[in-house]
Write an enzyme that holds these catalytic residues in place. Structure first.
Site, PDB file in Angstrom:
ATOM      1  N   TYR A 102       0.890  -1.015   0.210  1.00 47.48           N
ATOM      2  CA  TYR A 102       0.079  -0.174  -0.303  1.00 47.48           C
ATOM      3  C   TYR A 102       0.252   1.307   0.132  1.00 47.48           C
ATOM      4  O   TYR A 102       1.971   1.316  -0.721  1.00 47.48           O
ATOM      5  CB  TYR A 102      -1.016   0.118   1.138  1.00 47.48           C
ATOM      6  CG  TYR A 102      -2.103   0.479   0.983  1.00 47.48           C
ATOM      7  CD1 TYR A 102      -3.045   0.424  -0.269  1.00 47.48           C
ATOM      8  CD2 TYR A 102      -2.693   1.872   1.590  1.00 47.48           C
ATOM      9  CE1 TYR A 102      -4.303   1.051  -0.628  1.00 47.48           C
ATOM     10  CE2 TYR A 102      -3.524   2.191   1.347  1.00 47.48           C
ATOM     11  CZ  TYR A 102      -4.892   2.532   0.619  1.00 47.48           C
ATOM     12  OH  TYR A 102      -5.806   2.957  -0.722  1.00 47.48           O
ATOM     13  N   ARG A 154      -8.748  10.740  -9.020  1.00 43.65           N
ATOM     14  CA  ARG A 154      -8.089  11.110  -7.993  1.00 43.65           C
ATOM     15  C   ARG A 154      -6.759   9.311  -7.018  1.00 43.65           C
ATOM     16  O   ARG A 154      -8.175   9.717  -6.016  1.00 43.65           O
ATOM     17  CB  ARG A 154      -8.499  11.900  -7.272  1.00 43.65           C
ATOM     18  CG  ARG A 154      -7.589  13.000  -6.590  1.00 43.65           C
ATOM     19  CD  ARG A 154      -8.145  12.665  -5.682  1.00 43.65           C
ATOM     20  NE  ARG A 154      -7.935  11.903  -4.881  1.00 43.65           N
ATOM     21  CZ  ARG A 154      -7.633  11.111  -2.880  1.00 43.65           C
ATOM     22  NH1 ARG A 154      -8.624  12.042  -2.431  1.00 43.65           N
ATOM     23  NH2 ARG A 154      -7.607   9.945  -2.742  1.00 43.65           N
ATOM     24  N   LYS A 172      -5.896  -2.292  -1.192  1.00 46.22           N
ATOM     25  CA  LYS A 172      -6.998  -2.728  -0.169  1.00 46.22           C
ATOM     26  C   LYS A 172      -7.094  -3.413   0.480  1.00 46.22           C
ATOM     27  O   LYS A 172      -7.306  -3.048   1.479  1.00 46.22           O
ATOM     28  CB  LYS A 172      -7.808  -1.345  -0.959  1.00 46.22           C
ATOM     29  CG  LYS A 172      -8.361  -0.639   0.660  1.00 46.22           C
ATOM     30  CD  LYS A 172      -8.284   0.957   0.421  1.00 46.22           C
ATOM     31  CE  LYS A 172      -8.034   2.027   1.905  1.00 46.22           C
ATOM     32  NZ  LYS A 172      -8.260   3.735   1.379  1.00 46.22           N
ATOM     33  N   GLU A 243     -13.223   4.198  -3.786  1.00 46.88           N
ATOM     34  CA  GLU A 243     -12.044   5.116  -3.061  1.00 46.88           C
ATOM     35  C   GLU A 243     -11.971   5.430  -4.278  1.00 46.88           C
ATOM     36  O   GLU A 243     -12.017   5.581  -5.528  1.00 46.88           O
ATOM     37  CB  GLU A 243     -10.984   3.643  -3.212  1.00 46.88           C
ATOM     38  CG  GLU A 243      -9.810   3.260  -2.780  1.00 46.88           C
ATOM     39  CD  GLU A 243      -9.520   4.077  -1.402  1.00 46.88           C
ATOM     40  OE1 GLU A 243     -10.278   3.323  -0.770  1.00 46.88           O
ATOM     41  OE2 GLU A 243      -8.142   4.429  -1.193  1.00 46.88           O
ATOM     42  N   ASP A 244     -11.323   6.534  -3.743  1.00 48.10           N
ATOM     43  CA  ASP A 244     -10.442   7.468  -5.590  1.00 48.10           C
ATOM     44  C   ASP A 244     -10.860   7.729  -6.205  1.00 48.10           C
ATOM     45  O   ASP A 244     -10.411   8.043  -7.470  1.00 48.10           O
ATOM     46  CB  ASP A 244      -8.699   6.845  -5.395  1.00 48.10           C
ATOM     47  CG  ASP A 244      -7.434   6.506  -4.041  1.00 48.10           C
ATOM     48  OD1 ASP A 244      -8.177   7.264  -3.079  1.00 48.10           O
ATOM     49  OD2 ASP A 244      -6.968   6.147  -4.625  1.00 48.10           O
ATOM     50  N   ASP A 266     -13.811   5.986   2.151  1.00 48.81           N
ATOM     51  CA  ASP A 266     -12.335   6.021   2.692  1.00 48.81           C
ATOM     52  C   ASP A 266     -11.885   7.223   2.441  1.00 48.81           C
ATOM     53  O   ASP A 266     -11.414   6.925   4.178  1.00 48.81           O
ATOM     54  CB  ASP A 266     -11.773   4.493   2.775  1.00 48.81           C
ATOM     55  CG  ASP A 266     -11.018   4.485   3.639  1.00 48.81           C
ATOM     56  OD1 ASP A 266     -11.132   4.096   5.239  1.00 48.81           O
ATOM     57  OD2 ASP A 266      -9.625   4.626   3.274  1.00 48.81           O
ATOM     58  N   ASP A 267     -12.029   7.658   1.788  1.00 45.01           N
ATOM     59  CA  ASP A 267     -11.450   8.764   1.588  1.00 45.01           C
ATOM     60  C   ASP A 267     -11.855   9.878   2.193  1.00 45.01           C
ATOM     61  O   ASP A 267     -10.890  10.900   3.226  1.00 45.01           O
ATOM     62  CB  ASP A 267     -10.784   9.706   0.108  1.00 45.01           C
ATOM     63  CG  ASP A 267     -10.363   8.133  -0.408  1.00 45.01           C
ATOM     64  OD1 ASP A 267      -9.188   7.199  -0.223  1.00 45.01           O
ATOM     65  OD2 ASP A 267     -10.900   7.748  -1.347  1.00 45.01           O
ATOM     66  N   ASN A 406      -0.029  12.178   0.597  1.00 42.16           N
ATOM     67  CA  ASN A 406       0.600  10.547   0.725  1.00 42.16           C
ATOM     68  C   ASN A 406       0.602  10.967  -0.575  1.00 42.16           C
ATOM     69  O   ASN A 406       0.073  11.818  -1.356  1.00 42.16           O
ATOM     70  CB  ASN A 406      -0.267   9.240   0.544  1.00 42.16           C
ATOM     71  CG  ASN A 406       0.008   8.761   2.235  1.00 42.16           C
ATOM     72  OD1 ASN A 406       1.027   9.252   2.622  1.00 42.16           O
ATOM     73  ND2 ASN A 406      -1.709   8.237   2.057  1.00 42.16           N
TER      74      ASN A 406
HETATM   75  P1  NAD Z   1      -8.415  16.535  -2.393  1.00 46.89           P
HETATM   76  O1  NAD Z   1      -8.064  16.487  -3.804  1.00 46.89           O
HETATM   77  O2  NAD Z   1     -10.347  15.623  -2.940  1.00 46.89           O
HETATM   78  O3  NAD Z   1      -7.567  17.614  -2.056  1.00 46.89           O
HETATM   79  C1  NAD Z   1      -7.124  18.300  -1.937  1.00 46.89           C
HETATM   80  C2  NAD Z   1      -7.248  19.681  -1.517  1.00 46.89           C
HETATM   81  O4  NAD Z   1      -5.918  20.025  -1.473  1.00 46.89           O
HETATM   82  C3  NAD Z   1      -7.831  20.278  -2.797  1.00 46.89           C
HETATM   83  O5  NAD Z   1      -8.823  21.603  -1.482  1.00 46.89           O
HETATM   84  C4  NAD Z   1      -7.237  21.423  -3.165  1.00 46.89           C
HETATM   85  O6  NAD Z   1      -7.588  22.368  -3.700  1.00 46.89           O
HETATM   86  C5  NAD Z   1      -6.135  21.128  -2.811  1.00 46.89           C
HETATM   87  N1  NAD Z   1      -5.086  22.430  -2.344  1.00 46.89           N
HETATM   88  C6  NAD Z   1      -4.153  21.633  -3.251  1.00 46.89           C
HETATM   89  N2  NAD Z   1      -3.135  22.823  -3.620  1.00 46.89           N
HETATM   90  C7  NAD Z   1      -3.004  23.256  -2.220  1.00 46.89           C
HETATM   91  C8  NAD Z   1      -2.328  23.980  -1.788  1.00 46.89           C
HETATM   92  N3  NAD Z   1      -0.849  24.011  -2.947  1.00 46.89           N
HETATM   93  N4  NAD Z   1      -1.839  24.720  -0.700  1.00 46.89           N
HETATM   94  C9  NAD Z   1      -3.384  24.292  -0.486  1.00 46.89           C
HETATM   95  N5  NAD Z   1      -4.174  23.270  -0.614  1.00 46.89           N
HETATM   96  C10 NAD Z   1      -4.341  23.026  -1.707  1.00 46.89           C
HETATM   97  O7  NAD Z   1      -7.938  14.900  -1.730  1.00 46.89           O
HETATM   98  P2  NAD Z   1      -7.957  14.099  -0.945  1.00 46.89           P
HETATM   99  O8  NAD Z   1      -8.580  13.259  -0.587  1.00 46.89           O
HETATM  100  O9  NAD Z   1      -8.306  15.098   0.354  1.00 46.89           O
HETATM  101  O10 NAD Z   1      -6.431  14.137  -0.547  1.00 46.89           O
HETATM  102  C11 NAD Z   1      -5.823  14.467   0.082  1.00 46.89           C
HETATM  103  C12 NAD Z   1      -4.206  13.892   0.536  1.00 46.89           C
HETATM  104  O11 NAD Z   1      -4.250  13.454   1.602  1.00 46.89           O
HETATM  105  C13 NAD Z   1      -3.437  12.928  -0.669  1.00 46.89           C
HETATM  106  O12 NAD Z   1      -2.659  13.252  -0.501  1.00 46.89           O
HETATM  107  C14 NAD Z   1      -4.233  11.742  -0.280  1.00 46.89           C
HETATM  108  O13 NAD Z   1      -2.977  10.042  -0.632  1.00 46.89           O
HETATM  109  C15 NAD Z   1      -3.431  11.925   1.378  1.00 46.89           C
HETATM  110  N6  NAD Z   1      -4.805  11.243   2.264  1.00 46.89           N
HETATM  111  C16 NAD Z   1      -4.097  10.119   3.564  1.00 46.89           C
HETATM  112  C17 NAD Z   1      -4.480   9.571   4.044  1.00 46.89           C
HETATM  113  C18 NAD Z   1      -4.126   8.892   5.730  1.00 46.89           C
HETATM  114  O14 NAD Z   1      -4.478   7.888   5.548  1.00 46.89           O
HETATM  115  N7  NAD Z   1      -3.320   9.162   6.279  1.00 46.89           N
HETATM  116  C19 NAD Z   1      -6.581   9.470   4.183  1.00 46.89           C
HETATM  117  C20 NAD Z   1      -6.662  10.149   2.955  1.00 46.89           C
HETATM  118  C21 NAD Z   1      -6.064  10.862   1.959  1.00 46.89           C
END
Ligand code: NAD
Length: 545
Positions: A102, A154, A172, A243-244, A266-267, A406
């Site tokens: 993962y 995404r 997953k 997912e994604d 899950d996201d 991530n």
């Molecule tokens: P998403 O695409 O829904 O959201 C990303 C957000 O970031 C958007 O609102 C976008 O406008 C904003 N953004 C982009 N560039 C930016 C910048 N320069 N400054 C500020 N904001 C900015 O994605 P998501 O599902 O919310 O996931 C976001 C990140 O979190 C991904 O990298 C994902 O892998 C990670 N994530 C990690 C976990 C975990 O278990 N640790 C869980 C879910 C998501």
């Protein structure tokens, strides 16, 4: 085949058919009796190796590899040959293997998916299957209990990877089995190949998907509707985990289907529970109450709004009004602080667009709002700069800093940076794994705020109880259950989550909480057993031969 055989098409597999079925194959571990009974004589080398020795051999070969993608390929081909052995390796070495199957390696594997493709796993359902999706699903040979589905738009923080996103549902579901013991036969990874807007991929010779732009609007919605309806027709009661999906579909699909079909995203929701659990742990260290926290998110997408919504629920449970709790959560996106005067905001951000002066850069938002916690979910690496971290340390005795994006390259800061620039005072959690950090004679052990603490237990609890819906309360219970499993010695070394090798215990605990919730809300599909824990345990897959 004789006519006698033709009358009986369900023959138990024998010989090469056994060796080529990853759910039956034990490779060189088949014992003498099994070799006789299954017609394996001559098809295997003569020395019988037990599963423990097979594991040693797998580990020896894996550890010789230095490139994470090579390790991914090697583990994947084990998965394709011998599932029980694969899952034992995964379960018993989860710390080492999770980052391969993962995040972060799976991100790389999705980017290279077409180049490293060997065996199909899961189902690819295409835009051109419209009108025939139920029949396509019937080609799956097992009765699915849980589907993880993506449309690849995404993938992690990597954008539109189209059908190459299949690595995510596969990875997953491997964790559903490894972390919670959901039987591999019940697990069905699905990629909806609705095209890709990634020009480079469409022009890539090795791309595995349809060479067309994404279908959108009504065509997309009707396709998803047919798919969702078909899942229930072919696999009644199956749990569907989204997912994604990109923001513009993720929120509305969740709202559209969550009351109709047992489903969750899950996201949005799993991330929320894992982040809230981390916050509960951090507050055990600071001693401050939840309702006095002010949380500023970098990012305003699925993770940010999902986490914010669950924090608001938790704060209202502590006595704040909904409005008071909402004003404790602030979002900062790529255009600056999310405030009411902005005219460019997507629907899912509006609830958090508070009355406030605009702020363009993240440091200005921190200076204006003085948050106690910053949560990075922007998918933009390096955005928690030295100045950001120093400012958080200036305004807080123990700043809460979660860099959850991530893969590793997109993490808002590294563990080392978080501790160094706050003088070792940060209460830190990360999305991708980081090694322990030595600073001023103290060792900090950062742990991943990874959804894999949450979703496997949710899936197991839902399957065990036959839950007809996954409610918000279930995510709250999952967060509390996870936080309770963090020990004092975890906290002393700065770890906000339990050690990953305890994942089965965590998943069991969460599964019991989910099942209890389903029984008490009368949304379970069966009567409550005398002993819910025992019932959950009895359904867990044991990969030992
Ligand atoms: P998403 O695409 O829904 O959201 C990303 C957000 O970031 C958007 O609102 C976008 O406008 C904003 N953004 C982009 N560039 C930016 C910048 N320069 N400054 C500020 N904001 C900015 O994605 P998501 O599902 O919310 O996931 C976001 C990140 O979190 C991904 O990298 C994902 O892998 C990670 N994530 C990690 C976990 C975990 O278990 N640790 C869980 C879910 C998501």
């Amino acid at each position: 085949m004789t006519s006698e055989n033709n009358k009986n098409p369900v023959l138990a597999p024998r010989g090469l058919d056994v060796l080529r079925d990853p759910l039956l194959n034990k490779g060189t571990a088949f014992n003498e009796k099994e070799r006789d009974a299954l017609g394996l004589r001559g098809l295997l080398p003569l020395h019988v190796l037990n599963q423990d020795d097979q594991i040693k051999r797998v580990l020896m070969n894996l550890r010789r590899l230095t490139d994470p993608l090579d390790k991914f390929i090697a583990l994947n081909s084990l998965h394709d040959r011998n599932e029980a052995l694969f899952f034992r390796v995964l379960c018993e070495h989860i710390d080492e293997m999770q980052p391969i199957v993962y995040t972060p390696t799976v991100g790389l594997a999705c980017q290279q998916f077409g180049n490293i493709f060997q065996e199909p796993r899961g189902m690819f359902i295409g835009a051109n299957d419209r009108g025939n999706i139920a029949n396509v699903l019937r080609n799956w040979p097992y009765q699915a209990g849980i589907i993880v589905v993506t449309d690849g738009e995404r993938i992690l923080g990597l954008g539109d990877l189209g059908a190459n996103g299949m690595g995510i549902p596969v990875g997953k579901l491997s964790l559903y089995t490894a972390c919670a013991g959901i039987h591999p036969r019940l697990c069905l990874p699905i990629t909806l190949d609705v095209g890709t807007n990634n020009d480079a991929l469409r022009n890539d010779l090795n791309y595995v998907g349809l060479r067309q732009r994404r279908i959108t609007g009504t065509a997309y919605d009707e396709f998803i509707e047919e798919f969702m309806t078909a899942t229930q027709e072919v696999f009644p009661g199956v749990l569907v985990q989204f997912e994604d999906f990109a923001n513009h579909n993720a929120f509305r699909l969740l709202e559209k289907y969550r009351d109709r079909i047992c489903s969750f995203n899950d996201d949005i929701q799993g991330t929320a529970a894992v982040a809230l659990a981390g916050l509960f742990s951090a507050l055990r260290i600071t001693g401050a109450p939840l309702e006095e926290q002010k949380v500023l998110f970098l990012g305003a997408g699925e993770a940010a709004t999902g986490i914010a919504d669950l924090i608001v629920s938790a704060m209202t449970a502590q006595g704040l009004t909904h409005e008071q709790a909402m004003r404790k959560c602030w979002l900062h996106d790529s255009q600056g602080l999310v405030v009411a005067s902005r005219k460019d905001l997507a629907q899912h951000k509006l609830a958090y667009a508070h009355e406030h002066a605009p702020a363009g850069d993240f440091l200005s938002s921190i200076k204006a709002l003085k948050p106690t916690a910053i949560i990075g979910v922007s998918a933009v690496g390096g955005t928690f700069t030295r100045a950001v971290l120093e400012e958080m340390a200036r305004i807080n005795q123990q700043p809460i800093v979660f860099a959850l994006s991530n893969p590793t390259s997109q993490a808002e800061c590294t563990a080392e940076e978080a501790y160094r620039w706050t003088g070792g005072r940060a209460l830190f959690a990360c999305g991708s794994p980081f090694d322990p950090v030595e600073l001023n004679g103290k060792t900090y052990v950062p742990r991943q705020g990874n959804n894999s603490y949450i979703f496997p237990g949710i899936g197991l609890g839902a399957i065990a109880s036959g839950a007809k819906a996954i409610t918000d309360d279930m995510f709250m219970s999952a967060a509390h259950t996870l936080a309770h499993l963090v020990t004092e010695s975890d906290l002393q070394q700065g770890s906000l989550y339990p050690a990953l090798p305890r994942i089965r215990e965590v998943s069991e605990g969460i599964a019991v909480a989910i099942a209890e919730s389903a029984y008490s809300r009368k949304i379970a599909g069966k009567p409550k057993p005398m002993d819910v824990l025992q019932d959950v345990r009895s359904q867990m897959f044991d990969p030992r031969y």
